[in-house]
Structure formats: C-alpha cells, structure tokens
Design a protein around this motif. Structure first.
Motif, PDB file in Angstrom:
ATOM      1  N   TYR A  54       0.767  -1.221   0.017  1.00 51.79           N
ATOM      2  CA  TYR A  54       0.093   0.106  -0.048  1.00 51.79           C
ATOM      3  C   TYR A  54       0.932   1.215   0.036  1.00 51.79           C
ATOM      4  O   TYR A  54       0.458   2.398  -0.700  1.00 51.79           O
ATOM      5  CB  TYR A  54      -0.938   0.097   1.046  1.00 51.79           C
ATOM      6  N   ARG A 114      -2.097   8.079   5.637  1.00 55.57           N
ATOM      7  CA  ARG A 114      -3.345   7.982   5.907  1.00 55.57           C
ATOM      8  C   ARG A 114      -4.443   7.124   4.824  1.00 55.57           C
ATOM      9  O   ARG A 114      -5.164   6.426   5.185  1.00 55.57           O
ATOM     10  CB  ARG A 114      -3.879   9.291   6.364  1.00 55.57           C
ATOM     11  N   LEU A 115      -4.139   7.626   3.655  1.00 57.85           N
ATOM     12  CA  LEU A 115      -4.791   7.059   2.526  1.00 57.85           C
ATOM     13  C   LEU A 115      -4.497   5.569   2.388  1.00 57.85           C
ATOM     14  O   LEU A 115      -5.186   4.867   2.197  1.00 57.85           O
ATOM     15  CB  LEU A 115      -4.397   7.886   1.322  1.00 57.85           C
ATOM     16  N   LYS A 117      -3.551   3.485   4.696  1.00 56.94           N
ATOM     17  CA  LYS A 117      -3.918   3.067   5.891  1.00 56.94           C
ATOM     18  C   LYS A 117      -5.509   2.779   5.571  1.00 56.94           C
ATOM     19  O   LYS A 117      -6.428   1.617   5.814  1.00 56.94           O
ATOM     20  CB  LYS A 117      -3.955   3.751   7.173  1.00 56.94           C
ATOM     21  N   GLU A 118      -6.384   3.688   5.046  1.00 54.83           N
ATOM     22  CA  GLU A 118      -7.711   3.564   4.621  1.00 54.83           C
ATOM     23  C   GLU A 118      -7.906   2.497   3.615  1.00 54.83           C
ATOM     24  O   GLU A 118      -8.989   1.796   3.746  1.00 54.83           O
ATOM     25  CB  GLU A 118      -8.476   5.132   4.110  1.00 54.83           C
ATOM     26  N   LYS A 119      -7.219   2.548   2.505  1.00 57.95           N
ATOM     27  CA  LYS A 119      -7.255   1.680   1.484  1.00 57.95           C
ATOM     28  C   LYS A 119      -6.968   0.133   2.197  1.00 57.95           C
ATOM     29  O   LYS A 119      -7.972  -0.827   1.937  1.00 57.95           O
ATOM     30  CB  LYS A 119      -6.385   1.813   0.327  1.00 57.95           C
ATOM     31  N   ARG A 120      -5.947   0.027   2.947  1.00 55.78           N
ATOM     32  CA  ARG A 120      -5.909  -1.481   3.684  1.00 55.78           C
ATOM     33  C   ARG A 120      -6.968  -1.740   4.269  1.00 55.78           C
ATOM     34  O   ARG A 120      -7.400  -3.073   4.247  1.00 55.78           O
ATOM     35  CB  ARG A 120      -4.538  -1.468   4.515  1.00 55.78           C
ATOM     36  N   ASP A 121      -7.321  -0.867   5.251  1.00 57.79           N
ATOM     37  CA  ASP A 121      -8.720  -1.315   6.166  1.00 57.79           C
ATOM     38  C   ASP A 121      -9.913  -1.536   5.409  1.00 57.79           C
ATOM     39  O   ASP A 121     -10.741  -2.082   5.891  1.00 57.79           O
ATOM     40  CB  ASP A 121      -8.998  -0.222   7.013  1.00 57.79           C
ATOM     41  N   ALA A 122      -9.902  -0.927   4.206  1.00 61.56           N
ATOM     42  CA  ALA A 122     -11.037  -1.120   3.483  1.00 61.56           C
ATOM     43  C   ALA A 122     -11.119  -2.421   2.615  1.00 61.56           C
ATOM     44  O   ALA A 122     -11.946  -2.752   1.928  1.00 61.56           O
ATOM     45  CB  ALA A 122     -11.552   0.193   2.511  1.00 61.56           C
TER      46      ALA A 122
END
Length: 124
Positions: A54, A114-115, A117-122
């Motif tokens: 990521y 931040r971006l 982490k958001e992509k990974r978490d989604a």
C-alpha cells in the motif's frame, strides 16, 4: 530495521511501482549535503508509515540508477516524487518536493500514510 527500498535498477523500480499502491521516492546522491541531512527523517517516515503493498518509501541514487533519474528529469537533489498506481501524482498540491523541505515532505508522508491505511482497512 529499515523499511526503505533501495532501488538498484529501472526494472526494480518498475516492479515496486506496479506492486505498491503509493510510493514516495527520494532521488538523492551520496555527495549531496541536503540529502544526507534529510535521510534520517526520511528513514523515520518509512518506518512510521510503510504498509506492504500500500505504501513504500524508495531511494534512488541518481548516480547509480541514471535511467530512472533521467526518466523523471531529476536535476536537483534531493527530489521527492509521489506515485499512485504507477503514475506520478501531486500530493498537497506538489508534484515533487525539491530540496530538503521537511515540512512539505512530512505533510505528504502523513497524507499518504492516512490514505494507504484507509485503503488497507477497506480491503481495496
């Protein structure tokens, strides 16, 4: 342990860009004073924000991997560039950060962290 990816060939850089959603790249030279000054901070950012597949932090020595430096028209060191899905992108309005602008680099790393982490978490 360093999370920096030291690029040694154009093929290696290409593979990193194709396998990682976001890539921050430090184009540097061994003889460059500002490059040496910002290197510990860049390494700290890599340790803090890297997420496999990521977000990666790469270093390209412009003297050792000249084809990559020439491809991106690097004329000043350090130059930091940002890539998303293999294409160069602007972060916080800057397509590249020339020189040791710590504040801009920190802001870009935080945003990409931040971006990513958001992509990974989604699960994207």
């Amino acid at each position: 342990m360093s999370k920096l990816v030291h690029i040694t060939s154009p093929d290696e850089f290409s593979k990193l860009l194709s396998s990682t959603m976001y890539v921050v790249t430090d184009f540097y030279a061994d003889w460059c004073g500002p490059c040496k000054q910002i290197a510990p901070l860049y390494e700290q950012m890599a340790s803090t924000f890297s997420i496999p597949n990521y977000l990666a932090f790469a270093k390209v020595n412009v003297d050792h991997v000249q084809p990559v430096a020439q491809q991106y028209r690097i004329t000043a060191m350090p130059t930091f560039m940002f890539f998303k899905s293999g294409k160069q992108v602007a972060v916080n309005g800057s397509a590249a950060i020339l020189g040791g602008d710590v504040r801009s680099l920190q802001g870009a790393a935080e945003k990409l962290g931040r971006l990513a982490k958001e992509k990974r978490d989604a699960g994207v």
